[in-house]
Design an enzyme around this catalytic site. Structure first.
Site, PDB file in Angstrom:
ATOM      1  N   LYS A 183     -10.997   4.168  -1.848  1.00  0.00           N
ATOM      2  CA  LYS A 183     -11.780   3.086  -1.207  1.00  0.00           C
ATOM      3  C   LYS A 183     -12.540   2.300  -2.264  1.00  0.00           C
ATOM      4  O   LYS A 183     -12.553   1.081  -2.251  1.00  0.00           O
ATOM      5  CB  LYS A 183     -12.796   3.644  -0.207  1.00  0.00           C
ATOM      6  CG  LYS A 183     -12.349   4.028   1.164  1.00  0.00           C
ATOM      7  CD  LYS A 183     -11.800   2.975   2.046  1.00  0.00           C
ATOM      8  CE  LYS A 183     -10.364   2.663   1.759  1.00  0.00           C
ATOM      9  NZ  LYS A 183      -9.350   3.402   2.413  1.00  0.00           N
TER      10      LYS A 183
ATOM     11  N   GLU B  64     -10.139   0.181  -4.506  1.00  0.00           N
ATOM     12  CA  GLU B  64      -9.502  -0.940  -3.806  1.00  0.00           C
ATOM     13  C   GLU B  64     -10.403  -2.159  -3.692  1.00  0.00           C
ATOM     14  O   GLU B  64      -9.946  -3.277  -3.880  1.00  0.00           O
ATOM     15  CB  GLU B  64      -9.140  -0.521  -2.369  1.00  0.00           C
ATOM     16  CG  GLU B  64      -7.926   0.333  -2.258  1.00  0.00           C
ATOM     17  CD  GLU B  64      -7.522   0.485  -0.803  1.00  0.00           C
ATOM     18  OE1 GLU B  64      -8.303   1.053  -0.025  1.00  0.00           O
ATOM     19  OE2 GLU B  64      -6.425   0.037  -0.451  1.00  0.00           O
TER      20      GLU B  64
ATOM     21  N   CYS C 254       2.971 -11.254   2.883  1.00  0.00           N
ATOM     22  CA  CYS C 254       3.336 -12.550   3.442  1.00  0.00           C
ATOM     23  C   CYS C 254       3.145 -12.674   4.962  1.00  0.00           C
ATOM     24  O   CYS C 254       3.456 -11.759   5.711  1.00  0.00           O
ATOM     25  CB  CYS C 254       4.785 -12.876   3.141  1.00  0.00           C
ATOM     26  SG  CYS C 254       5.210 -12.789   1.410  1.00  0.00           S
TER      27      CYS C 254
ATOM     28  N   HIS D 268     -10.643  21.677 -15.827  1.00  0.00           N
ATOM     29  CA  HIS D 268      -9.333  21.633 -16.489  1.00  0.00           C
ATOM     30  C   HIS D 268      -9.049  20.260 -17.091  1.00  0.00           C
ATOM     31  O   HIS D 268      -7.893  19.956 -17.377  1.00  0.00           O
ATOM     32  CB  HIS D 268      -8.226  22.018 -15.498  1.00  0.00           C
ATOM     33  CG  HIS D 268      -8.379  23.416 -14.987  1.00  0.00           C
ATOM     34  ND1 HIS D 268      -8.157  24.529 -15.759  1.00  0.00           N
ATOM     35  CD2 HIS D 268      -8.777  23.877 -13.774  1.00  0.00           C
ATOM     36  CE1 HIS D 268      -8.401  25.626 -15.040  1.00  0.00           C
ATOM     37  NE2 HIS D 268      -8.782  25.246 -13.843  1.00  0.00           N
TER      38      HIS D 268
ATOM     39  N   LYS E  12      -2.226  -5.799   3.465  1.00  0.00           N
ATOM     40  CA  LYS E  12      -2.538  -4.876   4.549  1.00  0.00           C
ATOM     41  C   LYS E  12      -1.322  -4.049   4.940  1.00  0.00           C
ATOM     42  O   LYS E  12      -1.417  -2.859   5.169  1.00  0.00           O
ATOM     43  CB  LYS E  12      -3.057  -5.661   5.761  1.00  0.00           C
ATOM     44  CG  LYS E  12      -3.526  -4.781   6.923  1.00  0.00           C
ATOM     45  CD  LYS E  12      -4.730  -3.957   6.534  1.00  0.00           C
ATOM     46  CE  LYS E  12      -5.160  -2.980   7.608  1.00  0.00           C
ATOM     47  NZ  LYS E  12      -6.078  -1.960   7.076  1.00  0.00           N
TER      48      LYS E  12
HETATM   49  O1  M6R Z   1       0.022   0.938   7.016  1.00  0.00           O
HETATM   50  P1  M6R Z   1       0.116   2.203   6.235  1.00  0.00           P
HETATM   51  O2  M6R Z   1      -0.835   3.247   6.714  1.00  0.00           O
HETATM   52  O3  M6R Z   1       1.516   2.743   6.151  1.00  0.00           O
HETATM   53  O4  M6R Z   1      -0.327   1.807   4.767  1.00  0.00           O
HETATM   54  C1  M6R Z   1      -0.273   2.709   3.715  1.00  0.00           C
HETATM   55  C2  M6R Z   1      -1.071   2.195   2.554  1.00  0.00           C
HETATM   56  O5  M6R Z   1      -0.522   1.004   2.064  1.00  0.00           O
HETATM   57  C3  M6R Z   1      -2.534   1.957   2.930  1.00  0.00           C
HETATM   58  O6  M6R Z   1      -3.121   3.113   3.442  1.00  0.00           O
HETATM   59  C4  M6R Z   1      -3.338   1.474   1.712  1.00  0.00           C
HETATM   60  O7  M6R Z   1      -3.486   2.504   0.791  1.00  0.00           O
HETATM   61  C5  M6R Z   1      -4.660   0.926   2.212  1.00  0.00           C
HETATM   62  N1  M6R Z   1      -4.987  -0.265   1.529  1.00  0.00           N
HETATM   63  C6  M6R Z   1      -5.764   1.919   2.121  1.00  0.00           C
HETATM   64  O8  M6R Z   1      -7.037   1.412   2.286  1.00  0.00           O
END
Ligand code: M6R
Length: 617
Positions: free
Chosen positions: A494, A497, A2, A513, A612
């Site tokens: 990556k 996502e 948000c 394994h 984000k």
């Molecule tokens: O802001 P942060 O590094 O704490 O975020 C952690 C994760 O939410 C973040 O790394 C997420 O996995 C990203 N989308 C990775 O690309």
């Protein structure tokens, strides 16, 4: 997650709010809304499921002209993405409008009480409960002013929130508050901006204040900003600071996507992270955060790294780095598991919390737990003045610059850079590294930005070719050993996502394994195979894959012959100490994910369902 934008002043509030919401799109969202106060004080609300473009389509009329307004991008928590669940939410009497980032955990019980008192609800959200609770206090306690009504309501709820509230009887005013979710206030001449981060107002003012945890502020053009604590109602002095953010940093600069721009920024972001810290001529590493606490680090019986997602992958590589160079035992935990599993922590432990955004709710909660148990907590954050940067005992910023693409790229390699510095500094300090070893390693680390530049130039085209060939497969395996096992996890994340292809990362030796059962001519396997560490074993793994007709995409060094001769595609990265090879290996894996997603027509910068900064647990 948000986004909130508010404006009061002399400009067209609609334009400021809409443009601000566009700047916050990177946070991830599924619906958007706006409320504008017209010249008579009346609120005009428009909200819709979908994107800011959809909101524009339904809010073009002159009703939305005025100098005060606020908007919201919603990432659904309570209730599906729908017009009714979108913010702003309006109280039953139509006078109060509220936008909210976070979760009100006890909304259900409050809703029941409000229904008993005659309130009705149009949405499934926790936010609509809060706005009606404010109305309830206003009606039941006649002597309360606007800000007190909001404060009373907030004292009844628990959970996490950043809120912005407008009232038809209080023209040109906002009440804002935060607990767990960030909120910034931009201060211009005769105008105020409210936003989840400073990007919506960076071109208007450089003066900003970040509301602290548990604070509520009344903002009006007439009286300025008045801040109090939510629970005690104690006055707080506003701490205004100068923004370091610039407009260029948050624009695409000619690239098609933020993610691509950020991939290409890595030589600079790594260089900026090393700058002033890695001093090869002086034969030292200077990092204020570590420097001041070297003795504490040296005496640590254990270091626990906590993080989520990509930052957790950086933490795993941090474990290899610190154990290799400083010989201090390291454990790496998902913050979300750590906080709920009654972990054994003592005051002899050091906890390193890694977070790009510095706002991740799980990481925040894990830090609070570690501090309660007496551990010293060191933060590695990218966002300056973020919540995590402020609640940790000490820390270092990664200086990667704003990362807008939801998929983390330059922040990851900057995290690896900081962790390399920490490991080397501790190793030198506690004698695990000789001076000669230290010098050799820091000289290599110093050359990394140049090598990253080479990787960018030499691997982009081949990654496009590979992406074309594999863009329509349904599964991928990523394998690596040693320092590059976490690289495999990160490469797979990556791809998942942004392309929505199912991908798994494994230590290469684990393949036999279980995952080997998946290998056939339809399974592409990305294998990170620099000529370091257990290279010979990786060569055997590639043979095992080829024996089962798997398609191999290998990340290799220029002198490699054994892996290359068997791979379907080879991507070359320069030779470097194994400890730093994940930084170089990350880049072609980012390119690969980016180009596959592009071919599949996915929204690279704002992948579906992702946010984000994950400010809810
Ligand atoms: O802001 P942060 O590094 O704490 O975020 C952690 C994760 O939410 C973040 O790394 C997420 O996995 C990203 N989308 C990775 O690309």
């Amino acid at each position: 997650m948000c986004g909130i934008v508010g404006y009061t002043g002399y400009r067209n509030a609609y334009n400021v709010v809409i443009n601000g919401l566009k700047r916050l799109e990177y946070r991830g969202y599924d619906s958007a809304g706006i409320v504008i106060e017209n010249k008579d004080g009346k609120h005009n609300v428009a909200k819709t499921k979908g994107k800011v473009e959809d909101l524009l389509a339904i809010s073009q009329s002159s009703e939305y002209s005025g100098n005060t307004g606020m908007g919201h991008t919603r990432w659904a928590t309570h209730g599906v993405p729908s017009d009714a669940n979108s913010h702003p939410h309006v109280s039953n009497n139509g006078k109060i409008a509220l936008v909210h980032n976070g979760i009100i955990e006890n909304y259900d019980s409050i809703k029941i009480l409000l229904i008993e008192k005659g309130f009705t609800f149009k949405s499934e959200t926790d936010t609509e409960v809060l706005v009606n609770l404010i109305q309830y206090f206003e009606e039941s306690q006649a002597d309360l002013d606007f800000v007190s009504c909001v404060r009373y309501a907030l004292n009844e709820v628990y959970g996490a929130y950043a809120i912005c509230v407008m009232h038809q009887d209080h023209k040109g005013e906002f009440v804002v508050a935060r607990l767990g979710s960030p909120l910034a206030v931009g201060i211009g001449k005769d105008e105020f901006f409210i936003a989840s981060d400073a990007s919506p107002f960076v071109e208007f003012t450089k003066d900003a204040l970040y509301l602290e945890e548990g604070h509520i502020a009344h903002i009006s053009l007439k009286d300025g900003i008045e801040i109090r604590t939510i629970t005690q109602n104690e006055p707080v002095q506003p701490a205004i600071q100068e923004l370091k953010l610039s407009l260029e940093q948050i624009e695409k600069g000619g690239y098609e996507h933020f993610m691509l721009k950020e991939i290409f920024e890595q030589p600079k972001s790594i260089h900026d992270t090393l700058r002033g810290r890695l001093l090869v001529k002086e034969e030292t590493i200077k990092m204020a955060g570590i420097w001041d606490h070297l003795e504490r680090f040296s005496k640590a019986e254990r270091i626990i790294i906590i993080a989520c997602g990509t930052s957790w992958h950086a933490g795993l590589i941090g474990e290899y780095l610190i154990e290799e160079f400083a010989r201090i035992p390291v454990e790496v935990e998902y913050a979300s598991e750590f906080r709920y599993r009654n972990p054994i922590i003592t005051n002899k432990d050091i906890v390193i919390a890694i977070s790009q955004s510095g706002e991740t709710a799980d990481t925040m909660a894990a830090i609070k737990l570690a501090k309660e148990k007496g551990a010293f907590v060191y933060g590695i954050c990218n966002v300056v003045d973020s919540s995590i940067a402020r609640i940790t005992d000490a820390g270092s910023y990664t200086h990667a610059g704003p990362e807008i693409g939801v998929a983390s790229t330059k922040a990851f390699t900057a995290q690896l850079t900081i962790l390399s510095l920490i490991a080397l500094k501790l190793g030198k300090h506690n004698g695990s590294l000789s001076n000669a070893q230290f010098m050799e390693l820091i000289t290599e680390l110093d050359a990394i930005p140049k090598k990253v530049q080479e990787v960018l130039e030499n691997t982009h085209e081949i990654c496009k070719v590979i992406a074309k060939e594999f863009a329509h497969t349904t599964n991928f395996l990523y394998l690596g050993r040693g320092f590059n096992f976490p690289s495999a996890l990160e490469g797979a994340l990556k791809l998942k996502e942004i392309s929505y292809i199912h991908a798994e990362g494994y230590p290469a030796a684990e393949m036999k394994h279980g995952p080997i059962a998946l290998i056939d001519e339809n399974m592409p396997i990305v294998i990170i195979a620099p000529k370091v560490g257990h290279y010979d074993k990786v060569v055997s793994n590639v043979q095992e894959i080829k024996a089962r007709k798997g398609r191999v995409i290998a990340v290799v060094n220029p002198t490699d012959t054994q892996v290359r001769s068997q791979a379907d595609y080879s991507i070359e990265i320069p030779m470097v100490n194994e400890a730093f090879s994940p930084i170089l290996a990350a880049i072609p894996l980012q390119f690969l994910a980016y180009h596959i997603a592009l071919i599949r027509g996915a929204n690279v910068d704002q992948p579906r369902n992702l946010a984000k900064s994950v400010t809810v647990e």
